[in-house]
Scaffold this motif. Structure first.
Motif, PDB file in Angstrom:
ATOM      1  N   GLY A 115      -2.370   8.086   2.261  1.00  8.99           N
ATOM      2  CA  GLY A 115      -1.036   8.161   1.598  1.00  8.99           C
ATOM      3  C   GLY A 115      -1.299   8.894   0.187  1.00  8.99           C
ATOM      4  O   GLY A 115      -0.314   9.312  -0.471  1.00  8.99           O
ATOM      5  N   TYR A 116      -2.429   9.129  -0.244  1.00  9.93           N
ATOM      6  CA  TYR A 116      -2.970   9.727  -1.504  1.00  9.93           C
ATOM      7  C   TYR A 116      -2.380  11.227  -1.513  1.00  9.93           C
ATOM      8  O   TYR A 116      -2.624  11.720  -0.245  1.00  9.93           O
ATOM      9  CB  TYR A 116      -3.981   9.667  -1.854  1.00  9.93           C
ATOM     10  CG  TYR A 116      -4.455   8.262  -2.243  1.00  9.93           C
ATOM     11  CD1 TYR A 116      -3.473   7.260  -2.995  1.00  9.93           C
ATOM     12  CD2 TYR A 116      -5.612   7.420  -1.661  1.00  9.93           C
ATOM     13  CE1 TYR A 116      -3.688   5.989  -3.368  1.00  9.93           C
ATOM     14  CE2 TYR A 116      -5.916   6.079  -2.340  1.00  9.93           C
ATOM     15  CZ  TYR A 116      -4.908   5.480  -2.864  1.00  9.93           C
ATOM     16  OH  TYR A 116      -5.208   3.958  -3.552  1.00  9.93           O
ATOM     17  N   PRO A 117      -2.295  12.050  -2.456  1.00 14.88           N
ATOM     18  CA  PRO A 117      -2.101  13.401  -2.266  1.00 14.88           C
ATOM     19  C   PRO A 117      -3.249  14.265  -1.734  1.00 14.88           C
ATOM     20  O   PRO A 117      -4.249  13.985  -2.094  1.00 14.88           O
ATOM     21  CB  PRO A 117      -2.026  13.669  -4.072  1.00 14.88           C
ATOM     22  CG  PRO A 117      -1.559  12.454  -4.605  1.00 14.88           C
ATOM     23  CD  PRO A 117      -2.246  11.439  -3.872  1.00 14.88           C
ATOM     24  N   ALA A 118      -3.206  15.151  -1.059  1.00 11.43           N
ATOM     25  CA  ALA A 118      -4.202  16.035  -0.326  1.00 11.43           C
ATOM     26  C   ALA A 118      -4.896  16.719  -1.410  1.00 11.43           C
ATOM     27  O   ALA A 118      -6.026  17.067  -1.283  1.00 11.43           O
ATOM     28  CB  ALA A 118      -3.657  16.881   0.577  1.00 11.43           C
ATOM     29  N   ASP A 119      -4.208  16.970  -2.548  1.00 10.78           N
ATOM     30  CA  ASP A 119      -5.087  17.942  -3.355  1.00 10.78           C
ATOM     31  C   ASP A 119      -5.486  17.144  -4.712  1.00 10.78           C
ATOM     32  O   ASP A 119      -6.014  17.774  -5.699  1.00 10.78           O
ATOM     33  CB  ASP A 119      -3.833  18.922  -4.342  1.00 10.78           C
ATOM     34  CG  ASP A 119      -2.807  18.347  -4.768  1.00 10.78           C
ATOM     35  OD1 ASP A 119      -2.746  16.809  -4.580  1.00 10.78           O
ATOM     36  OD2 ASP A 119      -2.095  18.928  -5.455  1.00 10.78           O
ATOM     37  N   ARG A 157       0.962  -1.027  -0.001  1.00  5.67           N
ATOM     38  CA  ARG A 157      -0.104  -0.271   0.048  1.00  5.67           C
ATOM     39  C   ARG A 157       0.801   1.369   0.053  1.00  5.67           C
ATOM     40  O   ARG A 157       0.616   2.130  -0.738  1.00  5.67           O
ATOM     41  CB  ARG A 157      -1.039  -0.115   1.325  1.00  5.67           C
ATOM     42  CG  ARG A 157      -1.981  -1.122   1.352  1.00  5.67           C
ATOM     43  CD  ARG A 157      -3.107  -0.821   2.180  1.00  5.67           C
ATOM     44  NE  ARG A 157      -3.669  -2.077   2.601  1.00  5.67           N
ATOM     45  CZ  ARG A 157      -3.420  -3.103   3.341  1.00  5.67           C
ATOM     46  NH1 ARG A 157      -2.345  -2.698   4.164  1.00  5.67           N
ATOM     47  NH2 ARG A 157      -4.228  -3.935   3.558  1.00  5.67           N
ATOM     48  N   ARG A 158       1.780   1.242   0.835  1.00  6.07           N
ATOM     49  CA  ARG A 158       2.831   2.205   0.619  1.00  6.07           C
ATOM     50  C   ARG A 158       3.521   2.811  -0.223  1.00  6.07           C
ATOM     51  O   ARG A 158       3.793   3.834  -0.726  1.00  6.07           O
ATOM     52  CB  ARG A 158       3.917   2.127   2.072  1.00  6.07           C
ATOM     53  CG  ARG A 158       3.399   2.381   3.296  1.00  6.07           C
ATOM     54  CD  ARG A 158       4.456   2.836   4.222  1.00  6.07           C
ATOM     55  NE  ARG A 158       5.559   1.592   4.405  1.00  6.07           N
ATOM     56  CZ  ARG A 158       5.426   0.682   5.105  1.00  6.07           C
ATOM     57  NH1 ARG A 158       4.507   0.349   5.920  1.00  6.07           N
ATOM     58  NH2 ARG A 158       6.604  -0.255   5.082  1.00  6.07           N
ATOM     59  N   ARG A 159       3.868   1.569  -1.297  1.00  5.45           N
ATOM     60  CA  ARG A 159       4.528   1.674  -2.625  1.00  5.45           C
ATOM     61  C   ARG A 159       3.527   2.387  -3.367  1.00  5.45           C
ATOM     62  O   ARG A 159       3.906   3.110  -4.208  1.00  5.45           O
ATOM     63  CB  ARG A 159       5.093   0.612  -3.014  1.00  5.45           C
ATOM     64  CG  ARG A 159       5.930   0.587  -4.099  1.00  5.45           C
ATOM     65  CD  ARG A 159       7.227   1.571  -3.972  1.00  5.45           C
ATOM     66  NE  ARG A 159       7.741   1.774  -5.188  1.00  5.45           N
ATOM     67  CZ  ARG A 159       7.327   2.588  -6.083  1.00  5.45           C
ATOM     68  NH1 ARG A 159       6.585   3.487  -5.833  1.00  5.45           N
ATOM     69  NH2 ARG A 159       7.961   2.776  -7.353  1.00  5.45           N
TER      70      ARG A 159
END
Length: 242
Positions: free
Chosen positions: A82-86, A54-56
């Motif tokens: 872990g996904y981009p906040a934007d 998942r981290r990768r």
């Protein structure tokens, strides 16, 4: 506005892959029941052991910086942070109990734009070409009809968008031993142990960008794919005939 439900033909699907769909040992209702029962224990049983993958996956998505992302099989939402906040994020799953936990996780991420929906990924309600990126973590081998899922994720992903598959694939000696051990229990746990990379990945006409082993003993693969548009596929085919 009426949503488009047209499904492009997947010219790379093989006869062997089609046969595997009709013989799939799992069902939609069975998968939902299994994961409803597992929901209270899922993070304990599968959180840390599958976390490296998942981290990768999340790191790969952050490199892409997509404006919109669909996670198929969001489960309890372990990958969401872990996904981009934007990035506009939508997570779907069949299990209501898993989705309750995913919504709780999403609520603890106010800086993210996250929507959690109950949906069958083999029959999605999204219009064609909705998402820049689609992630599919640990789902392909538990969906009743993998070919249907592949057609749908390709339909809702934009042409030349990125599809990220995180899954186990059989073939190694270690997997041969594990498959023999768990095959008889596959129907009860919603898990297809005999799941071949050549049939499930290489048989389709998307472009494989990379494939790397992840998780303990490299038993899973993180596969990055470009969702080749129909036009580019036809151009390639025409060029190969010259």
């Amino acid at each position: 506005m009426t949503q488009s439900r047209a499904r492009p033909r997947d010219h790379g699907a093989t006869r062997a892959a089609d046969r595997s769909q009709s013989e799939a040992p799992v069902s939609e209702a069975g998968v939902a029941r299994t994961y409803d029962r597992l929901a209270p224990l899922y993070d304990t049983l599968f959180g840390q052991v599958l976390e490296p993958g998942r981290r990768r996956m999340a790191k790969a998505v952050r490199t892409l910086q997509p404006a919109s992302l669909l996670e198929v099989g969001v489960g309890t939402g372990l990958a969401l942070a872990g996904y981009p906040a934007d990035c506009r994020i939508v997570g779907i799953d069949l299990s209501h109990d898993m989705l309750e936990r995913a919504r709780e996780r999403a609520a603890r991420l106010p800086q993210h734009d996250i929507a959690i929906e109950h949906m069958n990924a083999e029959r999605m309600r999204f219009p064609d070409a909705t998402f820049d990126c689609v992630t599919v973590p640990y789902v392909l081998s538990v969906t009743p009809r993998p070919a249907e899922l592949v057609r749908e994720i390709r339909r809702v992903c934009k042409p030349d968008g990125t599809i990220v598959v995180l899954n186990h694939f059989s073939g190694s000696k270690l997997w041969w031993l594990l498959e023999r051990a768990v095959r008889s229990a596959a129907e009860h746990v919603g898990f297809r142990s005999d799941f071949r990379y050549d049939e499930q990945i290489l048989s389709h006409d998307w472009q494989v960008l990379s494939a790397e082993p992840v998780n303990l003993f490299g038993l899973s693969k993180l596969v990055m794919l470009r969702n080749r548009s129909q036009a580019s596929s036809n151009t390639t085919a025409a060029g190969s005939d010259r």
